[in-house]
Design an enzyme around this catalytic site. Structure first.
Site, PDB file in Angstrom:
ATOM      1  N   LYS A 187      -3.463 -10.542  -1.465  1.00  0.00           N
ATOM      2  CA  LYS A 187      -3.602  -9.647  -2.404  1.00  0.00           C
ATOM      3  C   LYS A 187      -2.540  -8.370  -1.792  1.00  0.00           C
ATOM      4  O   LYS A 187      -3.561  -8.204  -0.676  1.00  0.00           O
ATOM      5  CB  LYS A 187      -4.523  -9.396  -3.789  1.00  0.00           C
ATOM      6  CG  LYS A 187      -4.690  -7.582  -4.392  1.00  0.00           C
ATOM      7  CD  LYS A 187      -5.439  -7.925  -4.968  1.00  0.00           C
ATOM      8  CE  LYS A 187      -5.312  -6.707  -5.887  1.00  0.00           C
ATOM      9  NZ  LYS A 187      -6.515  -6.677  -7.106  1.00  0.00           N
ATOM     10  N   LYS A 233       0.079 -11.700  -4.966  1.00  0.00           N
ATOM     11  CA  LYS A 233       0.513 -10.758  -5.447  1.00  0.00           C
ATOM     12  C   LYS A 233       0.966  -9.278  -5.205  1.00  0.00           C
ATOM     13  O   LYS A 233       0.262  -9.248  -4.250  1.00  0.00           O
ATOM     14  CB  LYS A 233      -0.879 -10.669  -6.824  1.00  0.00           C
ATOM     15  CG  LYS A 233      -0.805  -9.260  -7.126  1.00  0.00           C
ATOM     16  CD  LYS A 233      -2.123  -9.115  -7.509  1.00  0.00           C
ATOM     17  CE  LYS A 233      -2.395  -7.399  -8.762  1.00  0.00           C
ATOM     18  NZ  LYS A 233      -3.670  -6.877  -7.926  1.00  0.00           N
TER      19      LYS A 233
HETATM   20  C1  PBG Z   1      -7.650  -4.997  -9.711  1.00  0.00           C
HETATM   21  C2  PBG Z   1      -6.721  -4.900 -10.754  1.00  0.00           C
HETATM   22  C3  PBG Z   1      -5.200  -3.838  -9.992  1.00  0.00           C
HETATM   23  C4  PBG Z   1      -4.196  -5.269 -10.783  1.00  0.00           C
HETATM   24  C5  PBG Z   1      -4.569  -6.529 -11.533  1.00  0.00           C
HETATM   25  N1  PBG Z   1      -5.827  -6.683 -10.664  1.00  0.00           N
HETATM   26  C6  PBG Z   1      -5.277  -2.874  -9.686  1.00  0.00           C
HETATM   27  C7  PBG Z   1      -6.064  -2.906  -8.778  1.00  0.00           C
HETATM   28  O1  PBG Z   1      -5.732  -3.882  -7.092  1.00  0.00           O
HETATM   29  O2  PBG Z   1      -5.149  -1.769  -8.457  1.00  0.00           O
HETATM   30  C8  PBG Z   1      -2.928  -5.103 -10.938  1.00  0.00           C
HETATM   31  C9  PBG Z   1      -1.596  -5.723 -11.742  1.00  0.00           C
HETATM   32  C10 PBG Z   1      -0.733  -5.131 -12.119  1.00  0.00           C
HETATM   33  O3  PBG Z   1      -0.045  -4.046 -11.465  1.00  0.00           O
HETATM   34  O4  PBG Z   1      -0.652  -5.377 -13.025  1.00  0.00           O
HETATM   35  N2  PBG Z   1      -9.205  -4.904 -10.830  1.00  0.00           N
END
Ligand code: PBG
Length: 330
Positions: A200, A253
């Site tokens: 991530k 991601k």
């Molecule tokens: C954290 C989380 C995020 C996303 C999914 N789970 C946001 C972050 O890490 O700031 C992002 C998903 C997206 O942008 O569609 N709970």
């Protein structure tokens, strides 16, 4: 030189039947996961400005939305909760009757065939919007890794107790997959899989999501715990760690700007791999589509196909229901 029996790839492109026969990668509705946002209330459909077609839904509306997608063939949803109150311990994340726990119970009752995955994260439930317990200091604040693990494990367990089919930890705390696996096993949820947000990145592509989930950090940013977009070898190490700790599915991601990572993760580990086409990927496509600058349908399908080609087995996308409709129409 004489006659040269050259390979002519055009021979195989002459008809739709031939093209299908030699097609290497397919998009199928059975690979799609639809993210959904739930908050308390009734008959509530609060639009997310930067994500046309995406809403914060009250539980009754959530059932309708999930059911429509399910009828189109979408097999799974990924749930995010927006609690009524936030605090410094993220109490709402693991409350037995928290918003996600309520929504999971309702979904499993009304749509038992739908696979319900829950996002396990504290950021939506913390006053400050960070993933973990924060110790404030002169430079702003520091996230305390180990105390946070207990809360994450508790959150995942409460989701499983509510009936979640799979949990998806999206924070990037070290050791969270092991902590969650241990707690799930201890409580008898040995068959509940973990899909970890393994690679991530600290990405600007999450911008619109933070409006949707009301989880923007109130100070600092997420670079102390999410990965530097410049790093690929590190992503492989993160994935290796999550697999060692017990992740059943690993996720990359964002998706489209990180296809190289997706490819390497799939090639290196051969694990079930998910790609999350995140909020800004969706917003950009929607905006350009609405302006008539691009063919939204074609671009969406081509992007998802590219993720599949790069190695994704599972596609998490806000466009899942639309994509299901398009695939059906084809
Ligand atoms: C954290 C989380 C995020 C996303 C999914 N789970 C946001 C972050 O890490 O700031 C992002 C998903 C997206 O942008 O569609 N709970």
């Amino acid at each position: 030189m004489g006659q040269f029996p050259a390979y002519r790839s055009r021979r195989l492109r002459q008809s739709a039947v031939l093209r299908q026969l030699v097609c290497e990668t397919r998009l199928d509705v059975t690979q799609l996961v639809l993210p959904l946002f739930v908050r308390s209330g009734r008959k509530l459909r609060r639009p997310i400005a930067a994500m046309p077609g995406v809403f914060q839904l009250s539980p009754d509306e959530l059932i309708g939305e999930a059911s429509r997608a399910h009828q189109l063939g979408v097999p799974a949803v990924l749930l995010f909760g927006i609690p009524e109150t936030k605090d410094a311990k993220a109490s709402g994340a693991y409350a037995a009757n928290g918003i996600v726990q309520q929504a999971v119970r309702l979904l499993k009752k009304e749509l038992p065939q739908l696979l319900v995955i829950t996002d396990v994260c504290l950021c939506e439930y913390m006053q400050h919007g960070h993933y973990g317990i924060v110790q404030r200091d002169k430079s702003g604040g520091r996230i305390l890794n180990d105390p946070t693990l207990k809360l994450l494990a508790r959150t995942a367990a409460s989701h499983a107790q509510a009936g979640a089919d799979m949990v998806a930890p999206s924070d990037m705390m070290d050791g969270r997959v092991r902590a969650i696996r241990t707690e799930l096993d201890r409580l008898g949820f040995t068959e509940t899989p973990i899909m970890s947000y393994a690679a991530k990145f600290a990405s600007a592509f999450y911008g619109p999501f933070r409006e949707a989930a009301e989880s923007a950090p109130k100070f600092g940013d997420r670079r102390s715990y999410q990965m530097d977009p410049a790093n690929a070898a590190e992503a492989l190490r993160e994935v290796a760690l999550d697999i060692q700790e017990g992740a059943d599915i690993v996720m990359v991601k964002p998706a489209l700007p990180y296809l190289d990572i997706l490819y390497r993760v799939k090639t290196e580990f051969g694990y079930p791999t998910a790609a999350y086409a995140v909020s800004a990927e969706y917003s950009m496509t929607k905006a350009a589509g609405a302006n008539g600058w691009i063919d939204e349908r074609a671009i969406t399908l081509e992007s998802l196909l590219a993720m599949r080609r790069a190695g994704a087995d599972i596609l998490i996308t806000y466009a899942a229901a639309e994509v299901a409709r398009w695939l059906k129409a084809d």
